[in-house]
Write a protein that holds these residues in place. Structure first.
Motif, mmCIF file in Angstrom:
data_model
loop_
_atom_site.group_PDB
_atom_site.id
_atom_site.type_symbol
_atom_site.label_atom_id
_atom_site.label_comp_id
_atom_site.label_asym_id
_atom_site.label_seq_id
_atom_site.Cartn_x
_atom_site.Cartn_y
_atom_site.Cartn_z
ATOM 1 N N UNK A 4 0.814 -1.239 -0.118
ATOM 2 C CA UNK A 4 0.060 -0.027 -0.054
ATOM 3 C C UNK A 4 0.815 1.286 0.092
ATOM 4 N N UNK A 5 1.957 1.268 -0.682
ATOM 5 C CA UNK A 5 2.733 2.537 -0.702
ATOM 6 C C UNK A 5 3.500 2.891 0.539
ATOM 7 N N UNK A 6 3.748 2.101 1.442
ATOM 8 C CA UNK A 6 4.313 2.346 2.656
ATOM 9 C C UNK A 6 5.698 1.646 2.624
ATOM 10 N N UNK A 7 6.585 2.410 3.347
ATOM 11 C CA UNK A 7 7.966 2.121 3.434
ATOM 12 C C UNK A 7 8.264 1.904 4.596
ATOM 13 N N UNK A 8 9.284 1.076 5.139
ATOM 14 C CA UNK A 8 9.821 1.228 6.331
ATOM 15 C C UNK A 8 11.548 1.142 6.577
ATOM 16 N N UNK A 9 12.064 2.161 7.330
ATOM 17 C CA UNK A 9 13.538 1.938 7.798
ATOM 18 C C UNK A 9 13.702 0.826 8.681
ATOM 19 N N UNK A 10 14.777 0.316 8.673
ATOM 20 C CA UNK A 10 15.267 -1.028 9.465
ATOM 21 C C UNK A 10 16.850 -0.534 9.539
ATOM 22 N N UNK A 11 17.189 -1.127 10.845
ATOM 23 C CA UNK A 11 18.948 -1.188 11.112
ATOM 24 C C UNK A 11 18.955 -2.727 11.267
ATOM 25 N N UNK A 12 19.822 -3.183 10.594
ATOM 26 C CA UNK A 12 20.343 -4.662 10.363
ATOM 27 C C UNK A 12 21.605 -4.877 10.726
ATOM 28 N N UNK A 13 21.798 -5.968 11.572
ATOM 29 C CA UNK A 13 23.233 -6.395 11.802
ATOM 30 C C UNK A 13 23.843 -7.290 10.440
ATOM 31 N N UNK A 14 25.234 -7.015 10.240
ATOM 32 C CA UNK A 14 25.818 -7.796 9.151
ATOM 33 C C UNK A 14 26.830 -8.822 10.111
ATOM 34 N N UNK A 15 27.053 -9.858 9.037
ATOM 35 C CA UNK A 15 26.662 -10.177 7.628
ATOM 36 C C UNK A 15 25.140 -10.595 7.671
ATOM 37 N N UNK A 16 24.475 -10.297 6.495
ATOM 38 C CA UNK A 16 23.109 -10.448 6.719
ATOM 39 C C UNK A 16 22.688 -11.010 5.154
ATOM 40 N N UNK A 17 21.640 -11.665 4.812
ATOM 41 C CA UNK A 17 20.848 -11.937 3.844
ATOM 42 C C UNK A 17 19.770 -10.864 3.461
ATOM 43 N N UNK A 18 19.884 -10.181 2.387
ATOM 44 C CA UNK A 18 18.782 -9.526 2.005
ATOM 45 C C UNK A 18 17.987 -9.915 0.591
ATOM 46 N N UNK A 19 16.865 -9.793 0.961
ATOM 47 C CA UNK A 19 16.066 -10.143 -0.435
ATOM 48 C C UNK A 19 15.672 -8.795 -1.152
ATOM 49 N N UNK A 20 16.098 -8.538 -2.391
ATOM 50 C CA UNK A 20 16.151 -7.488 -2.944
ATOM 51 C C UNK A 20 15.028 -7.102 -4.020
ATOM 52 N N UNK A 21 14.279 -5.994 -3.828
ATOM 53 C CA UNK A 21 13.258 -5.874 -4.535
ATOM 54 C C UNK A 21 13.542 -4.910 -5.878
ATOM 55 N N UNK A 22 12.529 -5.049 -6.883
ATOM 56 C CA UNK A 22 12.837 -4.262 -8.191
ATOM 57 C C UNK A 22 12.482 -2.824 -7.836
ATOM 58 N N UNK A 23 13.132 -2.159 -8.573
ATOM 59 C CA UNK A 23 13.272 -0.740 -8.342
ATOM 60 C C UNK A 23 14.563 -0.058 -7.421
ATOM 61 N N UNK A 24 15.104 -0.802 -6.844
ATOM 62 C CA UNK A 24 16.124 -0.641 -5.897
ATOM 63 C C UNK A 24 17.161 0.327 -6.661
ATOM 64 N N UNK A 25 17.389 0.143 -7.744
ATOM 65 C CA UNK A 25 18.388 0.841 -8.535
ATOM 66 C C UNK A 25 18.000 0.640 -10.167
ATOM 67 N N UNK A 26 18.848 0.947 -10.980
ATOM 68 C CA UNK A 26 18.591 1.024 -12.418
ATOM 69 C C UNK A 26 19.511 0.079 -12.906
ATOM 70 N N UNK A 27 19.262 -1.350 -13.067
ATOM 71 C CA UNK A 27 20.052 -2.368 -13.664
ATOM 72 C C UNK A 27 20.743 -1.763 -14.847
ATOM 73 N N UNK A 28 22.034 -2.153 -15.170
ATOM 74 C CA UNK A 28 22.536 -1.696 -16.272
ATOM 75 C C UNK A 28 22.433 -2.761 -17.652
ATOM 76 N N UNK A 29 22.710 -2.346 -18.865
ATOM 77 C CA UNK A 29 22.811 -3.288 -20.039
ATOM 78 C C UNK A 29 24.150 -3.641 -20.037
ATOM 79 N N UNK A 30 24.448 -4.921 -20.469
ATOM 80 C CA UNK A 30 25.781 -5.318 -20.715
ATOM 81 C C UNK A 30 26.234 -4.931 -22.096
ATOM 82 N N UNK A 31 27.494 -4.290 -22.234
ATOM 83 C CA UNK A 31 27.855 -4.179 -23.555
ATOM 84 C C UNK A 31 28.590 -5.204 -24.300
ATOM 85 N N UNK A 32 28.535 -4.920 -25.508
ATOM 86 C CA UNK A 32 29.245 -6.021 -26.617
ATOM 87 C C UNK A 32 30.599 -6.133 -26.030
ATOM 88 N N UNK A 33 31.385 -5.183 -25.421
ATOM 89 C CA UNK A 33 32.744 -5.631 -24.986
ATOM 90 C C UNK A 33 32.693 -6.527 -23.964
#
Lengths: 319, 267
Positions: free
Chosen positions: B167-196
């Motif tokens: 419903x359009x709500x976010x929550x901040x959290x503080x987490x101990x490391x090392x950790x396992x995180x499940x990553x959601x779409x939109x966290x960044x803008x994935x790059x495209x691989x180049x031909x090289x």
């Protein structure tokens, strides 16, 4: 192992409606479970939720006082695990929610339980639980069985079961939660920013655009069309994630709840499960999509197969 | 010491048009499978590569559990910035559900000893939304699901994350490391691989592990190691919209009438 344990979910001091849907699911399976329906609620002051949970079908409410007022996965898993140990249910029902994503898999892994998520149908076949969920992007239904598992833990899709109503007179038990070192500390809640003052929750007529739009340069054309028709312009996740429209315009399960929407025109949205789940309450959904096989056509009332650019232009001539 | 980020990825299966269920009724006929890297994994890989590019000594290792076909998805990850790629497979892993896969990944993590583990929130094919978090449960690691912002500095013992709720709500959290995180779409803008980088990735090795490298036995994986078993798979009968047919002009006129009627009724 008998009976069903339902885990009630709350956020910011309010029970989430899905809790009552799971109670209804449990009530419908009570005979098959051969035991009582127990509802467990975890929190800093779980007794605050007891009165509201005394709905039809509940035999016992277990309160587990632990953690802060907000969800953290370690406390939640320890508390639910304690409730399972205390009542030995054959079936545990948890809402398929973001909170559950954070701990259901842990419980299943540590307890060695039978496990399935996003379940929308539960049956008993000669005393064994059978759960149905979608597969391959919801293109198929998958019936799962849990051979050799005394406890089966299922996360159940929201808006499948009608919420339990009425009243009951359950026993209320406070159960101790073993001390747990929580590795996650919940902080403040943040509302998705209202970048352009739109209130999707109040909009009755929404026209949303999805991936089918192809490129950002086409946004103005659809904005004009929405304005001409008197619709509020919304979008699916990929459009908001790309920054083509503000996040406040995203509708679907993780976007703003379009609770007042009665007419939804989906342009170029194929219909990811999360999008459809967030919009299925809308009485009239019209979908325009180039792909005749798009999932959205299975929930829409009216469908049009075609190019959304051409169609949008043609539609605008009527307004 | 270098910071190692392990990214668990999956080669997902989409279905070709007019697919058919296999004769035993327990899966779709593999002739209709279209394979690709899971959409969520593009984002978790990007998050790891971004940390690497921010400076410091960081190694990004992608790991998948799957047959040889999955190499193609690993090469895609190598082309997008992963340093190493590992594919784990043994015939006994066939029929593994999310819990059995989690057991294999947990063993791989014990072997690799990373400082951080990323996994996608879910896979686009079977969408269990639980594998990464189950891995954390097996390892006893801190974990958080549906993360769409990650603030972390190399060597830190804690990080600030943001969870995306309903419903359009976010929550901040503080987490101990090392950790396992499940990553959601939109966290960044994935790059495209180049031909090289695609060419470079083609020349990189893909490490291949089986049960023995991970000290697993056949009973840990496949159906024996799973928390569920497929009893039947079938194509559901779905509702179908009433299709508005005709020429473009006719279709638009009909929809305009529906909209005008709605607006008239709602005034």
């Amino acid at each position: 192992m008998s009976g069903i344990l339902v885990i009630a979910e709350h956020r910011r001091g309010e029970l989430r409606p899905v809790s009552f849907e799971l109670i209804a699911a449990a009530e419908s399976l009570k005979a098959a479970a051969g035991g009582p329906v127990t509802v467990a609620v975890v929190g800093q002051s779980p007794e605050a939720f007891v009165a509201a949970l005394k709905v039809s079908g509940v035999d016992e409410i277990i309160t587990l006082a632990a953690g802060s007022g907000d969800f953290d996965p370690d406390t939640q898993a320890a508390a639910v695990s304690a409730a399972i140990a205390a009542r030995s249910p054959s079936l545990v029902l948890i809402p398929h929610s973001v909170d559950a994503f954070g701990y259901a898999g842990v419980l299943a892994a540590q307890g060695g339980y039978g496990f399935a998520t996003d379940v929308f149908k539960i049956e008993s076949d000669s005393g064994a639980w059978v759960a149905t969920r979608g597969g391959y992007g919801q293109k198929v239904n998958v019936e799962l069985e849990f051979p050799g598992k005394a406890v089966v833990l299922l996360t159940v899709r929201a808006a499948v079961y009608k919420p339990a109503e009425g009243s009951s007179n359950p026993t209320v038990t406070a159960l101790a939660v073993p001390s747990v070192s929580a590795h996650v500390r919940p902080g403040e809640y943040v509302e998705v920013s209202q970048a352009d003052d739109v209130d999707m929750t109040a909009a009755e007529f929404i026209m949303s655009i999805g991936r089918g739009i192809g490129e950002e340069a086409r946004i103005p054309q659809f904005r004009e069309l929405a304005d001409a028709m008197g619709a509020t312009l919304g979008c699916s996740r990929p459009i908001a994630d790309s920054g083509w429209l503000p996040k406040s315009r995203q509708v679907g399960q993780s976007g703003k709840t379009a609770s007042a929407c009665k007419l939804y025109l989906a342009m170029g949205i194929s219909g990811a499960i999360q999008h459809l789940a967030g919009m299925k309450h809308v009485s009239t959904i019209v979908a325009v999509n180039a792909d005749p096989g798009a999932s959205i056509f299975s929930v829409a009332k009216y469908g049009i197969v075609g190019d959304i650019m051409e169609f949008g232009e043609e539609l605008k001539t009527h307004f | 010491m270098a910071t190692k980020i392990l990214v668990a990825v999956k080669q997902v299966i989409a279905l070709d048009e007019d697919f058919e269920i296999r004769a035993d009724g327990k899966d779709v006929d593999a002739d209709f499978f279209l394979r690709d890297l899971n959409e969520w994994d593009d984002f978790s890989l990007e998050e790891a590569v971004k940390i690497k590019e921010a400076g410091g000594e960081v190694e990004v290792v992608v790991v998948t559990v799957g047959p040889e076909e999955a190499d193609e998805s690993l090469r895609k990850c190598l082309a997008k910035g992963a340093d190493r790629a590992v594919r784990i497979w043994d015939e006994t892993m066939e029929g593994s559900d999310s819990q059995a896969i989690a057991r294999v990944l947990a063993a791989a993590i014990k072997h690799e000893k990373p400082d951080l583990v990323f996994a996608g929130v879910q896979s686009s094919d079977h969408s269990f939304a639980s594998t990464g978090i189950a891995v954390a449960g097996l390892l006893g690691w801190p974990h958080a699901a549906v993360v769409n912002q990650f603030d972390f500095s190399l060597g830190a013992t804690q990080a600030v994350i943001r969870r995306e709720l309903e419903g359009g709500v976010l929550q901040m959290m503080n987490i101990d490391l090392p950790a396992v995180l499940s990553i959601q779409l939109g966290i960044n803008t994935p790059r495209y691989a180049s031909l090289r980088t695609i060419k470079q990735a083609a020349a990189k090795p893909i490490e291949s592990w089986g049960l023995s490298e991970l000290s697993l036995s056949a009973s840990d994986v496949g159906e024996a190691g799973s928390a569920s078993r497929v009893r039947r798979m079938y194509i559901p009968e779905k509702g179908r919209a009433q299709m508005i047919e005709g020429s473009l002009a006719e279709q638009a006129a009909k929809l305009a009438a529906i909209i005008k009627e709605f607006k008239g009724a709602s005034v």
